[in-house]
Design a protein around this motif. Structure first.
Motif, PDB file in Angstrom:
ATOM      1  N   UNK A 203       0.839  -1.191   0.000  1.00  0.00           N
ATOM      2  CA  UNK A 203       0.000   0.000   0.000  1.00  0.00           C
ATOM      3  C   UNK A 203       0.878   1.246   0.000  1.00  0.00           C
ATOM      4  N   UNK A 204       0.567   2.165  -0.902  1.00  0.00           N
ATOM      5  CA  UNK A 204       1.226   3.470  -0.927  1.00  0.00           C
ATOM      6  C   UNK A 204       0.402   4.467  -0.119  1.00  0.00           C
ATOM      7  N   UNK A 205      -0.880   4.490  -0.390  1.00  0.00           N
ATOM      8  CA  UNK A 205      -1.778   5.375   0.331  1.00  0.00           C
ATOM      9  C   UNK A 205      -3.199   5.153  -0.113  1.00  0.00           C
ATOM     10  N   UNK A 206      -4.140   5.539   0.731  1.00  0.00           N
ATOM     11  CA  UNK A 206      -5.534   5.467   0.338  1.00  0.00           C
ATOM     12  C   UNK A 206      -6.308   6.597   0.991  1.00  0.00           C
ATOM     13  N   UNK A 207      -7.562   6.753   0.550  1.00  0.00           N
ATOM     14  CA  UNK A 207      -8.375   7.869   1.025  1.00  0.00           C
ATOM     15  C   UNK A 207      -9.811   7.401   1.077  1.00  0.00           C
ATOM     16  N   UNK A 208     -10.493   7.725   2.177  1.00  0.00           N
ATOM     17  CA  UNK A 208     -11.870   7.250   2.297  1.00  0.00           C
ATOM     18  C   UNK A 208     -12.828   8.170   1.563  1.00  0.00           C
ATOM     19  N   UNK A 209     -14.070   7.776   1.532  1.00  0.00           N
ATOM     20  CA  UNK A 209     -15.039   8.491   0.704  1.00  0.00           C
ATOM     21  C   UNK A 209     -15.708   9.633   1.429  1.00  0.00           C
ATOM     22  N   UNK A 210     -15.828   9.530   2.743  1.00  0.00           N
ATOM     23  CA  UNK A 210     -16.623  10.520   3.467  1.00  0.00           C
ATOM     24  C   UNK A 210     -15.800  11.749   3.809  1.00  0.00           C
ATOM     25  N   UNK A 211     -14.939  11.632   4.785  1.00  0.00           N
ATOM     26  CA  UNK A 211     -14.154  12.790   5.202  1.00  0.00           C
ATOM     27  C   UNK A 211     -12.959  13.045   4.303  1.00  0.00           C
ATOM     28  N   UNK A 212     -12.666  12.109   3.424  1.00  0.00           N
ATOM     29  CA  UNK A 212     -11.531  12.294   2.534  1.00  0.00           C
ATOM     30  C   UNK A 212     -10.204  12.313   3.267  1.00  0.00           C
ATOM     31  N   UNK A 213     -10.122  11.535   4.333  1.00  0.00           N
ATOM     32  CA  UNK A 213      -8.892  11.501   5.118  1.00  0.00           C
ATOM     33  C   UNK A 213      -7.929  10.493   4.499  1.00  0.00           C
ATOM     34  N   UNK A 214      -6.736  10.936   4.123  1.00  0.00           N
ATOM     35  CA  UNK A 214      -5.765  10.019   3.527  1.00  0.00           C
ATOM     36  C   UNK A 214      -4.878   9.361   4.589  1.00  0.00           C
ATOM     37  N   UNK A 215      -4.323   8.245   4.237  1.00  0.00           N
ATOM     38  CA  UNK A 215      -3.287   7.622   5.039  1.00  0.00           C
ATOM     39  C   UNK A 215      -2.207   7.150   4.081  1.00  0.00           C
ATOM     40  N   UNK A 216      -0.961   7.092   4.582  1.00  0.00           N
ATOM     41  CA  UNK A 216       0.181   6.824   3.742  1.00  0.00           C
ATOM     42  C   UNK A 216       1.105   5.780   4.369  1.00  0.00           C
ATOM     43  N   UNK A 217       1.821   5.104   3.510  1.00  0.00           N
ATOM     44  CA  UNK A 217       2.925   4.282   3.985  1.00  0.00           C
ATOM     45  C   UNK A 217       4.006   5.199   4.532  1.00  0.00           C
ATOM     46  N   UNK A 218       4.712   4.729   5.540  1.00  0.00           N
ATOM     47  CA  UNK A 218       5.760   5.554   6.144  1.00  0.00           C
ATOM     48  C   UNK A 218       6.808   5.993   5.121  1.00  0.00           C
ATOM     49  N   UNK A 219       7.061   5.157   4.161  1.00  0.00           N
ATOM     50  CA  UNK A 219       8.122   5.430   3.188  1.00  0.00           C
ATOM     51  C   UNK A 219       7.805   6.605   2.261  1.00  0.00           C
ATOM     52  N   UNK A 220       6.536   7.005   2.185  1.00  0.00           N
ATOM     53  CA  UNK A 220       6.170   8.088   1.273  1.00  0.00           C
ATOM     54  C   UNK A 220       5.599   9.311   1.994  1.00  0.00           C
ATOM     55  N   UNK A 221       5.444   9.235   3.288  1.00  0.00           N
ATOM     56  CA  UNK A 221       4.877  10.364   4.035  1.00  0.00           C
ATOM     57  C   UNK A 221       5.722  11.619   3.829  1.00  0.00           C
ATOM     58  N   UNK A 222       5.040  12.728   3.599  1.00  0.00           N
ATOM     59  CA  UNK A 222       5.721  13.992   3.384  1.00  0.00           C
ATOM     60  C   UNK A 222       6.162  14.214   1.952  1.00  0.00           C
ATOM     61  N   UNK A 223       6.097  13.172   1.121  1.00  0.00           N
ATOM     62  CA  UNK A 223       6.511  13.309  -0.283  1.00  0.00           C
ATOM     63  C   UNK A 223       5.334  13.085  -1.251  1.00  0.00           C
ATOM     64  N   UNK A 224       4.448  12.199  -0.898  1.00  0.00           N
ATOM     65  CA  UNK A 224       3.312  11.857  -1.760  1.00  0.00           C
ATOM     66  C   UNK A 224       2.026  12.418  -1.167  1.00  0.00           C
ATOM     67  N   UNK A 225       1.108  12.801  -2.051  1.00  0.00           N
ATOM     68  CA  UNK A 225      -0.196  13.287  -1.628  1.00  0.00           C
ATOM     69  C   UNK A 225      -1.268  12.600  -2.455  1.00  0.00           C
ATOM     70  N   UNK A 226      -2.225  12.015  -1.767  1.00  0.00           N
ATOM     71  CA  UNK A 226      -3.340  11.366  -2.446  1.00  0.00           C
ATOM     72  C   UNK A 226      -4.589  12.235  -2.293  1.00  0.00           C
ATOM     73  N   UNK A 227      -5.353  12.324  -3.355  1.00  0.00           N
ATOM     74  CA  UNK A 227      -6.585  13.108  -3.329  1.00  0.00           C
ATOM     75  C   UNK A 227      -7.595  12.448  -4.260  1.00  0.00           C
ATOM     76  N   UNK A 228      -8.837  12.887  -4.176  1.00  0.00           N
ATOM     77  CA  UNK A 228      -9.863  12.313  -5.044  1.00  0.00           C
ATOM     78  C   UNK A 228     -10.877  13.372  -5.434  1.00  0.00           C
ATOM     79  N   UNK A 229     -11.441  13.179  -6.605  1.00  0.00           N
ATOM     80  CA  UNK A 229     -12.514  14.028  -7.114  1.00  0.00           C
ATOM     81  C   UNK A 229     -13.732  13.120  -7.264  1.00  0.00           C
ATOM     82  N   UNK A 230     -14.654  13.208  -6.328  1.00  0.00           N
ATOM     83  CA  UNK A 230     -15.801  12.299  -6.336  1.00  0.00           C
ATOM     84  C   UNK A 230     -16.712  12.528  -7.534  1.00  0.00           C
ATOM     85  N   UNK A 231     -16.777  13.746  -8.011  1.00  0.00           N
ATOM     86  CA  UNK A 231     -17.620  14.040  -9.173  1.00  0.00           C
ATOM     87  C   UNK A 231     -17.097  13.350 -10.427  1.00  0.00           C
TER      88      UNK A 231
END
Length: 121
Positions: A46-74
């Protein structure tokens, strides 16, 4: 349902890439969306994922601070912005989404086809 990933490529260490993954087809709802990667000879992680409601992301330690995950529900799309890339980030990146196809069905896991990211030193 299909997940179409794009945006991979070759970049030098310290560079950036942005991956996109769009879901299409018969979609009632999408729960979590995320990115995994698999390097040669290693297990998919897992690199990272993001839930559907609050849009809270979580990341693998190896990518924290360098990678950003986001989503466009529309647009049923998840993104992965990768900065300060390192050679060890080289892998095939896969998007994943938990998608319900109707009100009566629970979510099922779907995977994109994978996109190669290569970081040269």
């Amino acid at each position: 349902v299909q997940l179409q990933a794009s945006g991979g490529g070759l970049v030098r260490a310290g560079g950036s890439l942005r991956l996109s993954c769009a879901a299409s087809g018969r979609i009632f709802s999408i729960n979590g969306m995320g990115w995994y990667r698999q390097a040669p000879g290693k297990q998919r992680e897992l690199v990272g994922d993001i839930n559907s409601s609050a849009g809270i992301p979580r990341y693998a330690d190896s990518v924290k601070g360098r990678f950003t995950i986001s989503r466009d529900n529309a647009k049923n799309t998840v993104y992965l912005q990768m900065n300060s890339l390192k050679p060890e980030d080289t892998a095939v990146y896969y998007c994943n989404a938990a998608i319900a196809r109707s009100y009566y069905s629970g979510p099922a896991d779907y995977w994109g086809q994978g996109t190669q990211v290569t970081v040269s030193s």
